[in-house]
Write an enzyme that holds these catalytic residues in place. Structure first.
Site, PDB file in Angstrom:
ATOM      1  N   SER A  15       0.820  -1.222   0.000  1.00 10.23           N
ATOM      2  CA  SER A  15       0.000   0.000   0.000  1.00 10.23           C
ATOM      3  C   SER A  15       0.853   1.271   0.000  1.00 10.23           C
ATOM      4  CB  SER A  15      -0.921   0.016   1.224  1.00 10.23           C
ATOM      5  OG  SER A  15      -1.605   1.255   1.269  1.00 10.23           O
ATOM      6  N   THR A  62      -8.896  -1.543   2.905  1.00  9.76           N
ATOM      7  CA  THR A  62      -8.688  -2.009   1.541  1.00  9.76           C
ATOM      8  C   THR A  62      -9.044  -3.489   1.421  1.00  9.76           C
ATOM      9  OG1 THR A  62      -7.137  -1.982  -0.312  1.00  9.76           O
ATOM     10  CG2 THR A  62      -6.177  -2.394   1.836  1.00  9.76           C
ATOM     11  N   LYS A  66     -13.815  -4.260   2.735  1.00  7.51           N
ATOM     12  CA  LYS A  66     -14.694  -3.078   2.653  1.00  7.51           C
ATOM     13  C   LYS A  66     -16.146  -3.377   3.045  1.00  7.51           C
ATOM     14  CE  LYS A  66     -11.758  -0.677  -0.554  1.00  7.51           C
ATOM     15  NZ  LYS A  66     -11.564  -0.004  -1.813  1.00  7.51           N
ATOM     16  N   ASP A 102     -14.014   6.189  -2.407  1.00  8.14           N
ATOM     17  CA  ASP A 102     -13.470   5.628  -3.658  1.00  8.14           C
ATOM     18  C   ASP A 102     -14.086   6.270  -4.894  1.00  8.14           C
ATOM     19  OD1 ASP A 102     -11.616   3.863  -2.650  1.00  8.14           O
ATOM     20  OD2 ASP A 102     -12.993   2.166  -2.605  1.00  8.14           O
ATOM     21  N   GLY A 127     -16.678  -5.723 -12.646  1.00  9.87           N
ATOM     22  CA  GLY A 127     -16.497  -6.059 -11.240  1.00  9.87           C
ATOM     23  C   GLY A 127     -17.742  -5.747 -10.441  1.00  9.87           C
ATOM     24  N   GLY A 130     -16.323  -4.675  -3.585  1.00  5.57           N
ATOM     25  CA  GLY A 130     -16.405  -3.433  -2.807  1.00  5.57           C
ATOM     26  C   GLY A 130     -16.104  -2.192  -3.628  1.00  5.57           C
ATOM     27  N   ALA A 131     -15.113  -2.269  -4.514  1.00  9.05           N
ATOM     28  CA  ALA A 131     -14.734  -1.089  -5.297  1.00  9.05           C
ATOM     29  C   ALA A 131     -15.847  -0.707  -6.273  1.00  9.05           C
ATOM     30  CB  ALA A 131     -13.433  -1.357  -6.046  1.00  9.05           C
TER      31      ALA A 131
HETATM   32  P1  NAP Z   1     -13.182  -7.332  -3.952  1.00  9.39           P
HETATM   33  O1  NAP Z   1     -14.292  -6.821  -3.133  1.00  9.39           O
HETATM   34  O2  NAP Z   1     -12.377  -8.487  -3.468  1.00  9.39           O
HETATM   35  O3  NAP Z   1     -13.840  -7.719  -5.395  1.00  9.39           O
HETATM   36  C1  NAP Z   1     -13.058  -8.261  -6.417  1.00  9.39           C
HETATM   37  C2  NAP Z   1     -13.822  -8.207  -7.738  1.00  9.39           C
HETATM   38  O4  NAP Z   1     -12.946  -8.610  -8.777  1.00  9.39           O
HETATM   39  C3  NAP Z   1     -15.021  -9.165  -7.805  1.00  9.39           C
HETATM   40  O5  NAP Z   1     -15.984  -8.582  -8.652  1.00  9.39           O
HETATM   41  C4  NAP Z   1     -14.396 -10.415  -8.435  1.00  9.39           C
HETATM   42  O6  NAP Z   1     -15.325 -11.218  -9.130  1.00  9.39           O
HETATM   43  C5  NAP Z   1     -13.473  -9.782  -9.431  1.00  9.39           C
HETATM   44  N1  NAP Z   1     -12.301 -10.573  -9.806  1.00  9.39           N
HETATM   45  C6  NAP Z   1     -11.299 -10.975  -9.017  1.00  9.39           C
HETATM   46  N2  NAP Z   1     -10.342 -11.586  -9.744  1.00  9.39           N
HETATM   47  C7  NAP Z   1     -10.762 -11.552 -11.042  1.00  9.39           C
HETATM   48  C8  NAP Z   1     -10.215 -12.021 -12.262  1.00  9.39           C
HETATM   49  N3  NAP Z   1      -9.039 -12.647 -12.315  1.00  9.39           N
HETATM   50  N4  NAP Z   1     -10.911 -11.809 -13.388  1.00  9.39           N
HETATM   51  C9  NAP Z   1     -12.092 -11.180 -13.356  1.00  9.39           C
HETATM   52  N5  NAP Z   1     -12.675 -10.724 -12.207  1.00  9.39           N
HETATM   53  C10 NAP Z   1     -12.006 -10.904 -11.068  1.00  9.39           C
HETATM   54  O7  NAP Z   1     -12.120  -6.204  -4.297  1.00  9.39           O
HETATM   55  P2  NAP Z   1     -12.412  -4.628  -4.485  1.00  9.39           P
HETATM   56  O8  NAP Z   1     -12.310  -3.942  -3.170  1.00  9.39           O
HETATM   57  O9  NAP Z   1     -13.674  -4.508  -5.245  1.00  9.39           O
HETATM   58  O10 NAP Z   1     -11.146  -4.174  -5.349  1.00  9.39           O
HETATM   59  C11 NAP Z   1     -11.046  -4.484  -6.728  1.00  9.39           C
HETATM   60  C12 NAP Z   1      -9.752  -3.888  -7.288  1.00  9.39           C
HETATM   61  O11 NAP Z   1      -9.822  -2.459  -7.280  1.00  9.39           O
HETATM   62  C13 NAP Z   1      -8.508  -4.269  -6.503  1.00  9.39           C
HETATM   63  O12 NAP Z   1      -7.477  -4.563  -7.423  1.00  9.39           O
HETATM   64  C14 NAP Z   1      -8.163  -3.007  -5.727  1.00  9.39           C
HETATM   65  O13 NAP Z   1      -6.787  -2.874  -5.469  1.00  9.39           O
HETATM   66  C15 NAP Z   1      -8.631  -1.931  -6.712  1.00  9.39           C
HETATM   67  N6  NAP Z   1      -8.936  -0.655  -6.049  1.00  9.39           N
HETATM   68  C16 NAP Z   1      -8.189   0.436  -6.376  1.00  9.39           C
HETATM   69  C17 NAP Z   1      -8.489   1.665  -5.803  1.00  9.39           C
HETATM   70  C18 NAP Z   1      -7.675   2.867  -6.155  1.00  9.39           C
HETATM   71  O14 NAP Z   1      -7.731   3.841  -5.406  1.00  9.39           O
HETATM   72  N7  NAP Z   1      -6.971   2.857  -7.259  1.00  9.39           N
HETATM   73  C19 NAP Z   1      -9.522   1.785  -4.886  1.00  9.39           C
HETATM   74  C20 NAP Z   1     -10.285   0.650  -4.596  1.00  9.39           C
HETATM   75  C21 NAP Z   1      -9.969  -0.570  -5.180  1.00  9.39           C
HETATM   76  P3  NAP Z   1     -16.204 -12.341  -8.375  1.00  9.39           P
HETATM   77  O15 NAP Z   1     -17.376 -11.610  -7.793  1.00  9.39           O
HETATM   78  O16 NAP Z   1     -16.585 -13.264  -9.456  1.00  9.39           O
HETATM   79  O17 NAP Z   1     -15.311 -12.957  -7.338  1.00  9.39           O
END
Ligand code: NAP
Length: 284
Positions: A15, A62, A66, A102, A127, A130-131
């Site tokens: 992070s 993170t 979330k 976010d 997706g 949480g994001a």
């Molecule tokens: P999360 O709650 O764990 O959700 C993950 C999502 O990604 C789910 O929809 C999951 O699908 C999908 N997924 C995981 N692996 C995949 C793959 N190989 N191919 C296709 N879909 C896949 O995580 P999150 O909090 O939403 O975060 C998602 C991403 O956004 C992370 O990489 C995080 O680092 C990034 N993010 C960045 C920021 C920023 O400020 N830049 C802020 C927030 C998040 P399923 O439902 O099918 O499992």
């Protein structure tokens, strides 16, 4: 005693939040410390309770906590309630007050920093974690023509589309059918946002979250995952293969959502321009 803040997640070692908040604190002349907390996958609430018991004032939350953070909060902002997911916790008395910054961070980066228009455009969000939950309402607030949400586990995308349909035009489409979206004349994918963990460091890559045919040369591709080296993320690599000319990774969102959290905690919104070169230099 110096006020204490931290980012909590699993994994969390990568992070950049401590660096960003240290830069904000310097710029605004605020006295605070900001660290990293690695919570066991089944031990989020206990870790948060320990942090509070030792005087912790605020947390950024993170992956993958979330949704748990939302459940744990006693009170939250409207945007966090609609998201059902929380990335910022603030200690108020004996309770946690919660927000989700976010979406505001993403929309600020797209519109203010990158000059991307969302109003009247067709936005694809990949997706349903949480994001994705956190960004839908702020995108809808920018009055797009439509949002298409898609996810590997389709039931989650359908649930999200149902939940948010009260607030604007949104539908769910299976990843395999996304190529058709691009060919619907009135549904060109103007902006495609990767809000999946596809391409996240230290994770197996797996299948891409969308077919390359979703992209058009006029599409703006945005990856919430940010690049740690001076090369495109796997999602942005895919977008380039699809002919996309304009794209950005999630570094700007990371910085802007942090600025919103800082404001909630400290009552002042820091400038962000000076943080971009700091982080890009690290990545170089
Ligand atoms: P999360 O709650 O764990 O959700 C993950 C999502 O990604 C789910 O929809 C999951 O699908 C999908 N997924 C995981 N692996 C995949 C793959 N190989 N191919 C296709 N879909 C896949 O995580 P999150 O909090 O939403 O975060 C998602 C991403 O956004 C992370 O990489 C995080 O680092 C990034 N993010 C960045 C920021 C920023 O400020 N830049 C802020 C927030 C998040 P399923 O439902 O099918 O499992």
């Amino acid at each position: 005693m110096t006020d204490r803040y931290a980012v909590i997640g699993n994994p969390v070692a990568h992070s950049k939040s401590p660096l960003i908040h240290a830069a904000f604190a310097r710029e605004t002349g605020q006295m605070l410390s900001y660290g990293r907390l690695l919570a066991p996958l089944d031990g989020f609430a206990d870790e948060v309770a320990r942090f509070a018991a030792t005087g912790g004032q605020g947390l950024n939350v993170t992956v993958p906590f979330k949704l748990e953070a939302f459940a744990l909060a006693h009170e939250c902002t409207e945007r966090a309630r609609r998201a059902g997911a929380v990335n910022t916790l603030k200690r108020v008395g004996e309770h946690w007050y919660a927000d989700n910054t976010d979406g505001a961070g993403l929309v600020h980066d797209l519109i203010e920093n990158l000059g991307v228009t969302l109003g009247g455009k067709h936005i694809v969000v990949l997706g349903a974690g949480g994001a994705a939950r956190g960004i839908l309402q702020p995108i809808l607030d920018a009055h797009p023509a439509a949002i298409t949400v898609s996810n590997r586990t389709m039931a989650r995308a359908e649930a999200l589309a149902r939940e948010f349909s009260a607030y604007g035009p949104i539908r769910a489409v299976a990843p395999a059918d996304l190529g058709n979206v691009a060919s619907e004349a009135h549904h060109v994918a103007d902006v495609v946002i990767n809000a999946t963990s596809y391409g996240m460091l230290d994770r197996p890559l797996g299948a891409a979250p969308c077919p390359v045919s979703i992209f058009a040369p006029t599409t703006f591709a945005y990856d919430l995952v940010y690049a740690l080296a001076d090369e495109p993320t796997p999602f942005l690599e895919l977008a380039r293969r699809g002919g996309v000319a304009r794209s950005a990774d999630g570094l700007g969102m990371l910085i802007e959502q942090a600025a919103e959290s800082f404001q909630l905690w400290r009552g002042v919104r820091p400038g962000t321009a000076h943080v971009f070169p700091l982080l890009r230099k690290l990545a170089a």
